[in-house]
Write a protein that holds these residues in place. Sequence first.
Motif, mmCIF file in Angstrom:
data_model
loop_
_atom_site.group_PDB
_atom_site.id
_atom_site.type_symbol
_atom_site.label_atom_id
_atom_site.label_comp_id
_atom_site.label_asym_id
_atom_site.label_seq_id
_atom_site.Cartn_x
_atom_site.Cartn_y
_atom_site.Cartn_z
ATOM 1 N N GLN A 242 -16.309 4.498 1.843
ATOM 2 C CA GLN A 242 -15.728 5.839 1.918
ATOM 3 C C GLN A 242 -16.781 6.888 2.286
ATOM 4 O OE1 GLN A 242 -12.380 6.844 1.326
ATOM 5 N NE2 GLN A 242 -13.113 8.806 2.114
ATOM 6 N N GLU B 242 -8.690 2.289 9.562
ATOM 7 C CA GLU B 242 -9.908 2.690 8.846
ATOM 8 C C GLU B 242 -10.005 4.216 8.790
ATOM 9 O OE1 GLU B 242 -12.269 1.022 7.161
ATOM 10 O OE2 GLU B 242 -11.289 -0.923 7.417
ATOM 11 N N LEU C 226 -7.595 5.275 6.106
ATOM 12 C CA LEU C 226 -8.143 5.008 4.768
ATOM 13 C C LEU C 226 -9.166 6.077 4.385
ATOM 14 C CD1 LEU C 226 -8.656 1.127 4.868
ATOM 15 C CD2 LEU C 226 -6.978 2.386 3.473
ATOM 16 N N ASP D 269 0.829 -1.200 0.000
ATOM 17 C CA ASP D 269 0.000 0.000 0.000
ATOM 18 C C ASP D 269 0.867 1.256 0.000
ATOM 19 O OD1 ASP D 269 -2.631 1.220 0.092
ATOM 20 O OD2 ASP D 269 -2.149 1.823 2.148
ATOM 21 N N ARG E 271 -9.240 6.160 0.411
ATOM 22 C CA ARG E 271 -9.056 4.808 -0.129
ATOM 23 C C ARG E 271 -9.971 3.783 0.524
ATOM 24 N NH1 ARG E 271 -2.631 4.184 0.649
ATOM 25 N NH2 ARG E 271 -1.909 6.011 -0.487
ATOM 26 N N ALA E 272 -11.110 4.252 1.066
ATOM 27 C CA ALA E 272 -11.963 3.319 1.824
ATOM 28 C C ALA E 272 -12.988 2.602 0.949
ATOM 29 C CB ALA E 272 -12.641 4.056 2.976
#
Lengths: 385, 163
Positions: free
Chosen positions: A356, A343, A346, A38, A351-352
Amino acid sequence: MANRVAIVGVGQTHHTGRRLDVTGVELINEAVQRALEDAQLTRDDIDGVVIGNMDHFEGINGVECWSILGNGGLNKPTIKLTTGGTTGSTLAMGGYHMTASGYFEKLLVIGWEKNSESDTTGAITTAFDPIWDRPVFAGAVSGLAAEARFYMNKFGVTEKDAARAAVRDRKHGANNPYAHMRKEVSLEQVMRSPMLADPIKAYDMCPRTDGACALIYAAEGAAEKICKTPAWIHTVTNRHLYSYLSDTEWYPLVSLQEAAKEAYSNLGVKEPLKEFDVMELYTPYSMANLSWIEALGLAKQGEGARLIEDGATEMNGVLPINPSGGVISTNPIGATGLIRAGECALQIMGRAGARQVQGAKKALSTGFGGCMWSDLLIYGADKPN
Amino acid sequence: MAQISPTKRKNRPLTLSSGDAFQPFRYSVGRFGSKFLVALRDEKKFLAVKCGECSRVYSPPHPLCGPCYKKMDQWLEVGPLGTLTTFTILRFQFIDPETGQKKPVPYGYGFIKLDGSDTNFQHFVSLESGEDLHIGMRVRPVFEETRTGDIRDIRHFEPVPGD
Ligand SMILES: [Zn+2]
């Protein structure tokens, strides 16, 4: 003064009830590989490793040593942090402290647990005092049930009020490809699920999960090069309370209230419900989503239920809580608090995926455990002052 | 003894299990805790200790008051009657790490403010009377015949009849 620190890489396993196909070391490595990928870094780029779990749960008490092959720490500074339910959030905080200190520029922070390898309630019980608590205590569920009963009695809150929070978290969890429990449930299903310890029913409670999470922390200067939108850590606070269960004050959750007070004061937060875009809370059972958000200043005392019922904490609400599905959906204990941090990162990085929250710029995560201990971290898209 | 569990399916990954293994222990109760447990064992009395700084009464007693961080040494007697602060009824089975056996369910588990104490004594609460447990309920201890100096010298607390 401390260096500024951001989370620049997030990796987690696809959490599930029982990973027979991997050992603990291999499970850890899955998360580590994903975090490195990542951040587009290799093991060589990392200056140090912090790892944690409740190691006596698996009966392996030197996890930093035993897992060295998987954790990436071979011939690097490697330490362990273990603080019960807060292990993951302590990792998130400890990683911050180490990177902010200037001694580490790029740090790998790992939390994990393989709950399938032992009896979780029995294992949790052995974290308590052997003379006074252990002979009669029945693990997390019994303590949380006592807390729930006290809160319901004090404010006239009902099991149905709590069940709505379970419906929300499970709905969110269904939207998260990494979550352990990925099934939506109805209010009736929660109410009809088997009673574990009155008033907590099976669907009110977090599962036992096999899973790992790894985050990469970087100091200012390195962080911007690694990640276009680093998740800057703005403040971390925590409070530890009593060590004997007999001393518990059942409401409010003083540790969280005090940690929040300090954090909000550090950053000048006045109206948390409006000022934050998203929260990932260590709420291991449904009722905590009512009473503990009161400690966070999101609702007045006894009024947390209304916020849940009004939909204010759903994905399209004023403050989405637990877009990942939260602890009710995924609970590899030593990773649980760190997943909350991951989380939040992210969300700020954008990038969730399907979970998101659009335009999330300010996030908050918590950790809970030990004897009503609380950890709290606040993150932002902008660099902290 | 540890043993590798047999599996019928060839491709199923193996596990290594503890079997009946147990871990022996011998914890020090300390002078302070021993004083409490000896009074409980020999006289069926609940001792408590009071903080000289904030006057909080602790039962079971600890040597230190957490908030004041001061040593405590004012002993007094509390209970044996008390009031239920909160409770639950355990209905799921788990392995009791004390015995290695599954605990029989259901059973009551409660926090009890002994008369004169400021803390909550935790113990089992009997469901035998059939009376619904509720917060504020008056309860009394039921002692074991043979007592060994252990918190389990109290079998459980039970509702005070007619209260
Ligand atoms: Zn005191």
